[in-house]
Design an enzyme around this catalytic site. Structure first.
Site, PDB file in Angstrom:
ATOM      1  NE  ARG A   1      -4.001  -1.907  -0.004  1.00  0.00           N
ATOM      2  CZ  ARG A   1      -4.018  -2.893  -0.902  1.00  0.00           C
ATOM      3  NH1 ARG A   1      -3.061  -2.983  -1.805  1.00  0.00           N
ATOM      4  NH2 ARG A   1      -4.976  -3.793  -0.890  1.00  0.00           N
TER       5      ARG A   1
ATOM      6  CD  GLU B   1      -3.583   2.291  -6.579  1.00  0.00           C
ATOM      7  OE1 GLU B   1      -4.496   1.546  -6.954  1.00  0.00           O
ATOM      8  OE2 GLU B   1      -2.677   1.918  -5.829  1.00  0.00           O
TER       9      GLU B   1
ATOM     10  CG  HIS C   1      -3.518  -1.920  -7.326  1.00  0.00           C
ATOM     11  ND1 HIS C   1      -3.839  -1.107  -6.263  1.00  0.00           N
ATOM     12  CD2 HIS C   1      -3.375  -3.169  -6.815  1.00  0.00           C
ATOM     13  CE1 HIS C   1      -3.887  -1.840  -5.161  1.00  0.00           C
ATOM     14  NE2 HIS C   1      -3.608  -3.096  -5.468  1.00  0.00           N
TER      15      HIS C   1
HETATM   16  P1  NAD Z   1       0.212 -10.680   5.517  1.00  0.00           P
HETATM   17  O1  NAD Z   1      -0.858 -10.283   6.472  1.00  0.00           O
HETATM   18  O2  NAD Z   1       0.518 -12.123   5.326  1.00  0.00           O
HETATM   19  O3  NAD Z   1       1.579  -9.972   5.943  1.00  0.00           O
HETATM   20  C1  NAD Z   1       1.673  -8.615   6.293  1.00  0.00           C
HETATM   21  C2  NAD Z   1       2.776  -8.450   7.316  1.00  0.00           C
HETATM   22  O4  NAD Z   1       2.966  -7.040   7.543  1.00  0.00           O
HETATM   23  C3  NAD Z   1       2.443  -9.078   8.671  1.00  0.00           C
HETATM   24  O5  NAD Z   1       3.499  -9.912   9.102  1.00  0.00           O
HETATM   25  C4  NAD Z   1       2.243  -7.865   9.582  1.00  0.00           C
HETATM   26  O6  NAD Z   1       2.598  -8.116  10.937  1.00  0.00           O
HETATM   27  C5  NAD Z   1       3.172  -6.853   8.929  1.00  0.00           C
HETATM   28  N1  NAD Z   1       2.882  -5.458   9.277  1.00  0.00           N
HETATM   29  C6  NAD Z   1       1.676  -4.849   9.413  1.00  0.00           C
HETATM   30  N2  NAD Z   1       1.835  -3.550   9.705  1.00  0.00           N
HETATM   31  C7  NAD Z   1       3.181  -3.329   9.759  1.00  0.00           C
HETATM   32  C8  NAD Z   1       3.975  -2.184  10.026  1.00  0.00           C
HETATM   33  N3  NAD Z   1       3.420  -0.992  10.297  1.00  0.00           N
HETATM   34  N4  NAD Z   1       5.321  -2.317   9.993  1.00  0.00           N
HETATM   35  C9  NAD Z   1       5.898  -3.520   9.732  1.00  0.00           C
HETATM   36  N5  NAD Z   1       5.191  -4.639   9.473  1.00  0.00           N
HETATM   37  C10 NAD Z   1       3.847  -4.544   9.495  1.00  0.00           C
HETATM   38  O7  NAD Z   1      -0.154  -9.984   4.136  1.00  0.00           O
HETATM   39  P2  NAD Z   1       0.284 -10.441   2.659  1.00  0.00           P
HETATM   40  O8  NAD Z   1      -0.683 -11.430   2.148  1.00  0.00           O
HETATM   41  O9  NAD Z   1       1.725 -10.765   2.664  1.00  0.00           O
HETATM   42  O10 NAD Z   1       0.028  -9.066   1.866  1.00  0.00           O
HETATM   43  C11 NAD Z   1       0.875  -7.954   2.068  1.00  0.00           C
HETATM   44  C12 NAD Z   1       0.339  -6.721   1.355  1.00  0.00           C
HETATM   45  O11 NAD Z   1       0.305  -6.941  -0.057  1.00  0.00           O
HETATM   46  C13 NAD Z   1      -1.099  -6.310   1.734  1.00  0.00           C
HETATM   47  O12 NAD Z   1      -1.132  -4.919   1.947  1.00  0.00           O
HETATM   48  C14 NAD Z   1      -1.916  -6.630   0.510  1.00  0.00           C
HETATM   49  O13 NAD Z   1      -3.020  -5.774   0.403  1.00  0.00           O
HETATM   50  C15 NAD Z   1      -0.893  -6.395  -0.578  1.00  0.00           C
HETATM   51  N6  NAD Z   1      -1.223  -7.060  -1.840  1.00  0.00           N
HETATM   52  C16 NAD Z   1      -1.191  -6.296  -2.971  1.00  0.00           C
HETATM   53  C17 NAD Z   1      -1.451  -6.858  -4.203  1.00  0.00           C
HETATM   54  C18 NAD Z   1      -1.409  -5.996  -5.432  1.00  0.00           C
HETATM   55  O14 NAD Z   1      -2.275  -6.112  -6.267  1.00  0.00           O
HETATM   56  N7  NAD Z   1      -0.402  -5.154  -5.561  1.00  0.00           N
HETATM   57  C19 NAD Z   1      -1.775  -8.228  -4.299  1.00  0.00           C
HETATM   58  C20 NAD Z   1      -1.794  -8.993  -3.130  1.00  0.00           C
HETATM   59  C21 NAD Z   1      -1.521  -8.390  -1.906  1.00  0.00           C
END
Ligand code: NAD
Length: 313
Positions: free
Chosen positions: A234, A262, A283
Site C-alpha cells: 500500500r 490511483e 495495481h
Molecule cells: P500478511 O498479512 O501475510 O503480511 C503482512 C505483514 O505485515 C504481517 O506480518 C504484519 O505483521 C506486517 N505489518 C503490518 N503492519 C506493519 C507495520 N506498520 N510495519 C511492519 N510490518 C507490518 O499480508 P500479505 O498477504 O503478505 O500481503 C501484504 C500486502 O500486499 C497487503 O497490503 C496486501 O493488500 C498487498 N497485496 C497487494 C497486491 C497488489 O495487487 N499489488 C496483491 C496482493 C496483496
C-alpha cells in the site's frame, strides 16, 4: 430467511467461477459489475449481501444505507476499501480471500525490483525509437534487501532474493525472530536499522488507508544513496512527499504497483509519477488468470460459509 429471498449484489467484475458456485448452491445474485455509486447508494437497502473487489467503496454511507446488510464479501486481500469499524458496529460480517494472490504479487515484486536495478523499460523504449546504446544498471547479487512486513508475500520474496544471493533483513511489528532464524533472514528491531543497511527496500505490509507512513523524512535522511524502493502493498507505507523531496539528492528509485491516489491526483503525486526514476504499474499485482480464479473461489467458499452461519435455509 430462506434462499429465495436472500438478496446478493455483486458490484465489480468477478471470475465466472463465483457465479457458478453460488448458482450451484441455489443462491441468486444481481450481477452489476459496472454499477455507479449513485445507483448503489439508492438500492443498497434491498440487499443482504454485497460482493466487491477494490473499485466499490463500502464506506460509512453505504453501510448506513444498507439497512439489511449482513455480509460484505471482498474478493481480494486488502480491506482498505471497506469501513471495517462501521461494519463491526453494525455486526456485519466481512469475508475475503487472504493468500489467494500471494504468488502473483511475489512475482510482480521481483519484476519491479529487477526493473529498478536494470534499465529494461528504458532500454526497450530506446530500441523501439531506433536507438541502440548500452545502459548501465546494478547487480542485485551481494546486495541487501530490507523486507518491511515478513508475512505471506514478504516471506516468499525473501526466499527468491536469497536464491539471487542477496542478503535479507526484515522488519515487522510482530515478533519474527523465530521465523527469520529458520529462513536465514536477519530480523531488525526498527525501521531505521533496516533502512540504513538496505540497497533495496520492499514493502509487504497490511496497513489501512489512514495509517501513518512507516518510512518518513527521518528514514529518507539515513537512506543509502541509490536505494531502490519497491512497493506492491500500500502506498501509504511511504511518505510520498518526503520521497519527492529526497529522490534526487539520494538518487532513489521507486518501482511501485500502488500509488497514494490511483491514478496519481495531487500535484506532488503527478510530479513524482513523471520522475525518470519512478516506475508505476497500475495495481496489477493480483491480475493474473490464476490469482483471479483463486480469489473468486476462496471468497465464494467463505461467503457460502457465512451465509450458512446466517441460518439461511
Ligand atoms: P500478511 O498479512 O501475510 O503480511 C503482512 C505483514 O505485515 C504481517 O506480518 C504484519 O505483521 C506486517 N505489518 C503490518 N503492519 C506493519 C507495520 N506498520 N510495519 C511492519 N510490518 C507490518 O499480508 P500479505 O498477504 O503478505 O500481503 C501484504 C500486502 O500486499 C497487503 O497490503 C496486501 O493488500 C498487498 N497485496 C497487494 C497486491 C497488489 O495487487 N499489488 C496483491 C496482493 C496483496
Amino acid at each position: 430467511i430462506n434462499k429465495d429471498n436472500l438478496r446478493v449484489l455483486i458490484t465489480d467484475p468477478m471470475d465466472k467461477v463465483m457465479l457458478q458456485m453460488l448458482q450451484e448452491k441455489g443462491i441468486k445474485v444481481d450481477y452489476q459489475p459496472e454499477i455507479e455509486r449513485n445507483t448503489l447508494v439508492n438500492t443498497i437497502d434491498k440487499y443482504d449481501v454485497i460482493v466487491v473487489r477494490s473499485r466499490t467503496k463500502v464506506d460509512k454511507e453505504i453501510i448506513e444505507r444498507g439497512k439489511n446488510l449482513k455480509i460484505i464479501a471482498r474478493a481480494g486481500i486488502g480491506l482498505d476499501n471497506i469501513d471495517v469499524d462501521e461494519a463491526e458496529k453494525r455486526n456485519i460480517k466481512i469475508v475475503y480471500a487472504p493468500g489467494a494472490s500471494t504468488d502473483s504479487a511475489v512475482e510482480l515484486t521481483i519484476g519491479l525490483m529487477i526493473l529498478g536495478a536494470r534499465p529494461i523499460y528504458q532500454g526497450i523504449n530506446m530500441v523501439r525509437s531506433g536507438s541502440f546504446k548500452k545502459l548501465p544498471g546494478i547487480e542485485l547479487a551481494g546486495k541487501t534487501i530490507g523486507i518491511v512486513g515478513l508475512g505471506r508475500i514478504g516471506t516468499k520474496v525473501a526466499r527468491v532474493c536469497q536464491a539471487l544471493d542477496m542478503k535479507v533483513v526484515a522488519y515487522d511489528v510482530v515478533d519474527i525472530r523465530e521465523r527469520s532464524e529458520k529462513m536465514g533472514v536477519t530480523p531488525v528491531k526498527t525501521i531505521d536499522e533496516l533502512v540504513k543497511q538496505s540497497d533495496v527496500i520492499s514493502f509487504h505490509v497490511t496497513v489501512g488507508k489512514d495509517a501513518k507512513p512507516i518510512v518518513t523524512e527521518e528514514q529518507f535522511k539515513s537512506m543509502k544513496e541509490g536505494t531502490i524502493l519497491v512497493n506492491t502493498s500500500r502506498a501509504v507505507a511511504i511518505d510520498g512527499k518526503a520521497l519527492l523531496k529526497y529522490i534526487d539528492e539520494k538518487k532513489l528509485t521507486l518501482a511501485t504497483d500502488v500509488f497514494w491516489h490511483e491514478p496519481p491526483k495531487e500535484d506532488w503525486e503527478v510530479k513524482l509519477a513523471k520522475h525518470e526514476r519512478v516506475l508505476i504499474t497500475p495495481h496489477i499485482g493480483a491480475q493474473t488468470k490464476e490469482a483471479q480464479y483463486r480469489v473468486a473461489v476462496t471468497t465464494t467458499k467463505n461467503l457460502i460459509e457465512a451465509i450458512k452461519e446466517l441460518g439461511v435455509q
